[in-house]
Write an enzyme that holds these catalytic residues in place. Sequence first.
Site: not given
Ligand SMILES: [Zn+2]
Length: 477
Positions: A146, A113, A180-181, A207, A115
């Site tokens: 992340d 992801h 995603e967050e 993932d 974001d």
């Molecule tokens: Zn993440």
Amino acid sequence: MKRAFLLIVVSLLVLLAVLLFNTLKVKAPNETVIPLPVFESALNESEMTARLSRALRFATLPDQPQAFDGFHDFLRQSFPLSHDALSLKTFGHSLLYHWDSGTDCAPVLLLAHQDVVPVSSPDAWEHPPFAGVVDSQFVWGRGAMDDKGSLMAILEATEALLADGRAPACDVWLAFGHDEETGGSEGASRMADWMAEQGLRFGMVLDEGGMMLPGSTLGIEQPVALIGIAEKGYMTVTLEARAEPGHSSRPPAKTAVGDLANAIAALQENPRPAGLSEPTRKMLQQVAPYQPFAKRMVFANLWLFEPLIVKQLAGKPETNALVRTTMSPTLLRAGVKDNVLPATAEATINFRLAPGESRESLLAYLEEQLPDSITVTPLDTFLSDPSPTSEIPSPAFERLAGLARSLPEQPVVAPFLLIAGTDARHYQPVSDQIFRFMPVALSQDDLPRFHGHNERLSRKQYPRMVRFYAGVMLGEE
Ligand SMILES: [Zn+2]
């Protein structure tokens, strides 16, 4: 008397024999190692690091659309071969790439992801969170772990494979969500819907979520590579208590705040039952061969020792989350003034649902535990049941495990239950082989860096991530 004694002795001997038999039966599982691909056009590590550093300078936060636009331009410039060879479809700021292999075997889907989560206190960082500072060991910045580290490593892998003139065995899809967050409803969810409409069915989805950790995490010497085969569900509810508002000089026997406090206490005192779910059971079985004898005996005889293990796991917050649905009271709202009794008091409770739990069973539990005077309202954002468990062993899992074993740490590979949420859950309709693993070795002290201060990625490990993802994409050559 003598016969009874003899019977007890014989039973104990039989029990001991069974325990020993099960323990000695435990053999190291399949330990196939799949070498990471080597590139003819050697990876230029300093250029790769520089690109990752630049990627971290885009503050891709939900309220910064121009940061996503800038990030997309940057990706196009940085990976020209990939943008030439792969087709790209956008869903808002989310990006879906397709690498057509010309074959019709089951495609592979890699997720990451774009974001990031906001930075609450930038002053607490050793380096500014959106500067992409590179020192001798690390690339620093929000998103390094992340999840831009993975996103960039995946694109570095496609670019390097293309530069070498190599193609994957089966089609490769890359889906990079942008929310995603905040739940993934605009990104991953829409991409997955589109894939389902196209009739796509993936042989593997990979993932973020798992990683390599010191073996002490599971009581063994070798490092462990934890590959998530399921993730917990997520549900937030508000509890509301009501009472007559009034002057605090003559309080009634029941107050809204008191009622609400009792409700929260009742839930904390009566937690959901604990047990070994399939992923946790498999994790224990997988590491059993590497345990010292006594522990191996315990893990090899779950039929007998399960209650003991569950009790031990439930004793610590980090492992308690593996064995049951957890509840966290996170927000409280009541009152306007110190001498006024409020008419309502409200609490927000976040639950993480263990496999076997469902939103319905959780709501039924709340109804049973709480008096009628408490109103329970589930929030409809971020709702999800626990994911199904990906069946293992399987060719897809063995491929990931084999590649992981060839990382320099030579880890023991174990499946596990991810207690957090990922975008992967949105892709359940298009695959039953969904895994969560990022090929980096971290220490326990690194874990608070996720969503915390001083997020960083090891420079030494980054090229290995690239080679790992390239190995996943290539499939059987
Ligand atoms: Zn993440």
